[in-house]
Design an enzyme around this catalytic site. Sequence first.
Site, PDB file in Angstrom:
ATOM      1  CG  ASP A 121      -2.040   0.954   1.165  1.00  0.00           C
ATOM      2  OD1 ASP A 121      -2.428   1.321   0.045  1.00  0.00           O
ATOM      3  OD2 ASP A 121      -2.557   1.331   2.228  1.00  0.00           O
ATOM      4  CE1 TYR A 123      -0.272   8.502   4.350  1.00  0.00           C
ATOM      5  CE2 TYR A 123       1.949   9.404   4.289  1.00  0.00           C
ATOM      6  CZ  TYR A 123       0.692   9.348   4.868  1.00  0.00           C
ATOM      7  OH  TYR A 123       0.417  10.126   5.966  1.00  0.00           O
ATOM      8  CG  HIS A 128      -4.319  10.377   2.344  1.00  0.00           C
ATOM      9  ND1 HIS A 128      -5.404  10.223   3.183  1.00  0.00           N
ATOM     10  CD2 HIS A 128      -3.446   9.387   2.682  1.00  0.00           C
ATOM     11  CE1 HIS A 128      -5.192   9.171   3.985  1.00  0.00           C
ATOM     12  NE2 HIS A 128      -4.014   8.664   3.704  1.00  0.00           N
ATOM     13  NE  ARG A 137       3.883  12.833  10.904  1.00  0.00           N
ATOM     14  CZ  ARG A 137       3.200  12.025  10.081  1.00  0.00           C
ATOM     15  NH1 ARG A 137       2.732  10.884  10.530  1.00  0.00           N
ATOM     16  NH2 ARG A 137       2.996  12.366   8.829  1.00  0.00           N
ATOM     17  CD  GLU A 196      -5.466   2.698  -0.446  1.00  0.00           C
ATOM     18  OE1 GLU A 196      -4.609   2.077  -1.116  1.00  0.00           O
ATOM     19  OE2 GLU A 196      -5.386   2.877   0.782  1.00  0.00           O
ATOM     20  CG  ASP A 228      -5.940  -0.217   3.204  1.00  0.00           C
ATOM     21  OD1 ASP A 228      -6.048  -1.398   3.564  1.00  0.00           O
ATOM     22  OD2 ASP A 228      -4.998   0.518   3.536  1.00  0.00           O
ATOM     23  CD  GLN A 235      -3.547   4.207  10.433  1.00  0.00           C
ATOM     24  OE1 GLN A 235      -4.763   4.213  10.236  1.00  0.00           O
ATOM     25  NE2 GLN A 235      -2.692   4.756   9.586  1.00  0.00           N
ATOM     26  CE1 TYR A 239       1.196   7.034  14.138  1.00  0.00           C
ATOM     27  CE2 TYR A 239       2.513   6.866  12.146  1.00  0.00           C
ATOM     28  CZ  TYR A 239       1.956   7.627  13.147  1.00  0.00           C
ATOM     29  OH  TYR A 239       2.164   8.969  13.154  1.00  0.00           O
ATOM     30  CB  THR A 341      -6.291   7.669   1.158  1.00  0.00           C
ATOM     31  OG1 THR A 341      -6.282   6.654   2.145  1.00  0.00           O
ATOM     32  CG2 THR A 341      -7.650   8.366   1.136  1.00  0.00           C
TER      33      THR A 341
END
Lengths: 406, 406
Positions: A121, A123, A128, A137, A196, A228, A235, A239, A341
């Site tokens: 997958d 990114y 996104h 963050r 996706e 997904d 998560q 992660y 995404t």
Amino acid sequence: MSTPRSWLASAQDSPFGVHNLPYGVFTADDQPGRRRIGVRIGDFVLDAGAAARAAGAPSVLLDADSLNPLMAAGRSVWTQVRADLTLWLTDEAYREALSPALLPVGEVELHLPFEVADYVDFYASEHHATNLGRIFRPGSDPLTPNWKHLPIGYHGRAGTVVVSGTPVVRPHGQRKAPADAVPSFGPTRRLDIEAEVGFVVGTPSRLGRPVVLDGFREHVFGVCLVNDWSARDIQAWEYVPLGPFLGKSFATSVSPWIVPLDALQHARVSPPERDVEPLAYLDDRGGEPWGLDLAMEVRLNGHLVSRPPFASMYWTAQQQLTHMTVNGASLRTGDLFASGTVSGPEPDTRGALIELTWNGEEPLKLPDGTTRTFLEGGDEVIITATAPGPDGTVVGFGEVTGRVEP
Amino acid sequence: MSTPRSWLASAQDSPFGVHNLPYGVFTADDQPGRRRIGVRIGDFVLDAGAAARAAGAPSVLLDADSLNPLMAAGRSVWTQVRADLTLWLTDEAYREALSPALLPVGEVELHLPFEVADYVDFYASEHHATNLGRIFRPGSDPLTPNWKHLPIGYHGRAGTVVVSGTPVVRPHGQRKAPADAVPSFGPTRRLDIEAEVGFVVGTPSRLGRPVVLDGFREHVFGVCLVNDWSARDIQAWEYVPLGPFLGKSFATSVSPWIVPLDALQHARVSPPERDVEPLAYLDDRGGEPWGLDLAMEVRLNGHLVSRPPFASMYWTAQQQLTHMTVNGASLRTGDLFASGTVSGPEPDTRGALIELTWNGEEPLKLPDGTTRTFLEGGDEVIITATAPGPDGTVVGFGEVTGRVEP
């Protein structure tokens, strides 16, 4: 060369006309339990093995119970099979012989069309990644320093890739809100989607031999839609530092029809301008562009909630394939790599609820009077897409759908 | 019950005696190219399919070209096959019939013993995670806040799991030293090893149905050694925020012999005291302990450089299996999950060069007068392990080896 017309009435002006011819795997009551390769044409599914036999053509690759043997056969075979199918479905001379191999699409059950080897997958949407960086963050740069130098990706769980329509069981796991001292265990409270686009590898490659950008067409068999499913609370807690794991691995749904790469020639567009110079192995300027103009739609309980524009993706599938193998990692038939995404720049083009509701702070108001932050029991999500075909036609991808078990 | 003795002389006092009986897949010159299931016994490989036929036993699961059918058959079959093999190799009455099925181990070629479904890599050594946290994230807590609450893991690339002996091609990729303004592309300068232990899933599970701690024995077929080759410079640049990808995916080597879980009954030990209360689904206190007392050794160009103690791992494979499925993710036959680098508390028990040389700052001095920070062209790494067996015997794991192509 203009696209020939099919003798099948429902194929006229259909997103599943002879310009498309996506492959799937189906069962039907005439041969209960026997998985067969089907080709979608108009409102019908062509039993591809039966069609080949009726046409007197070699049928071994089309008589399989998954697409893997055909996918493994390589581009020259894909081209020949596509030419054969086009001839059979457009030349009146084949009409009588082929008609018994056509089943109404409503009378078949569709299955996972290929055996998934590795699932990766990416990114690749700048919008996104920026949105998630702001949410996960806060206070840091939303994009990590590497983001515009390489297409960030990770391996997902291949064994839980399921076909559209498979019910989604709400996963349990560890969640810890920032205010909690310790994590707790229970069902996810933040079940989300990710709209996706997936790319399916046909031709394998050898260990230690990177696939350069020009190898894209040789290795990629076709394209599907991917949802997904994601548990955002699981998560968020798990992660760091090794990436998403249980927040994603409970289910990844794919659409049942694999659109051949060759059906997307007219959908190719230049990717967005990149503001960081790519390293040479990723530099696609000067080659054929592999941005793809897919118009996606996301529906929640029947209501349109987003229109993600795939053409806005910063990194293309061609660059992703090359990056994924630049270290010598080999490809296998059945490898699936997804875009990440798809989110456009506008709020109503975001491909995940966490973005559409800004981490749940701005609930979606649905036309039925309900609101949603994340998915509730019984909710159904449908992702669809179309792309431009030749001569003003539209290439349909069908849909990937899933309902959360109540 | 004391362990019976084999009629085969080289099985006496061997780490591959009848108390072990690991499974592999081999080819030999008597039937070129035909992959067969073999069982290691003393200095020989027993052709398991031929042995079953000679003994008049059902042979279909033992006549396969990989271990997957046997692995899928479930624990009751594994127990029966192990009992059969033990009988055949200990009862003199079978000696004459079975002897033609024994091939000297030096005359066979060993292959990847099973088809890998999903590959998951954990991060279960507190010492390793602490060391890497200090190296990669100086100034932060070395362990992330989640580390003692859940066994951190991620999916790796199943398609590049290779059998011991496969040459390792030095991967190329993007590297960026902290002082560099932008990344550069080229061969990794920090090629490393990770000495790990791998667990192989036999019995599959259903999507949506977590496997509780007590299910470990039913689902896990056996154990092997793993070298999870790593490119530390590629990994450092790519791994935020979605985890390791190309820094790991170029090759993961596994030992050719799968030691049955049943051969490790005497190796079971209590895991280290945990200083954080585990959530109920991970709480293994009161059940049977699944720490395993494997004594591992890492050799670089023939020189012993580390003795990682597997018994020191904070999280056990039993907890990892439960965690991996607690969200409803299903297991497939052939799933491989590895422990993560095994590092003990002492400097000479660390299972990766990045720890042994403290990020390259303290080069290893080898007895041949050379020094190493990371791997150089032509370097060969061999990881071995033994565990206690019944009645003072030793269970051998053989070795996982690989040489970096010059």
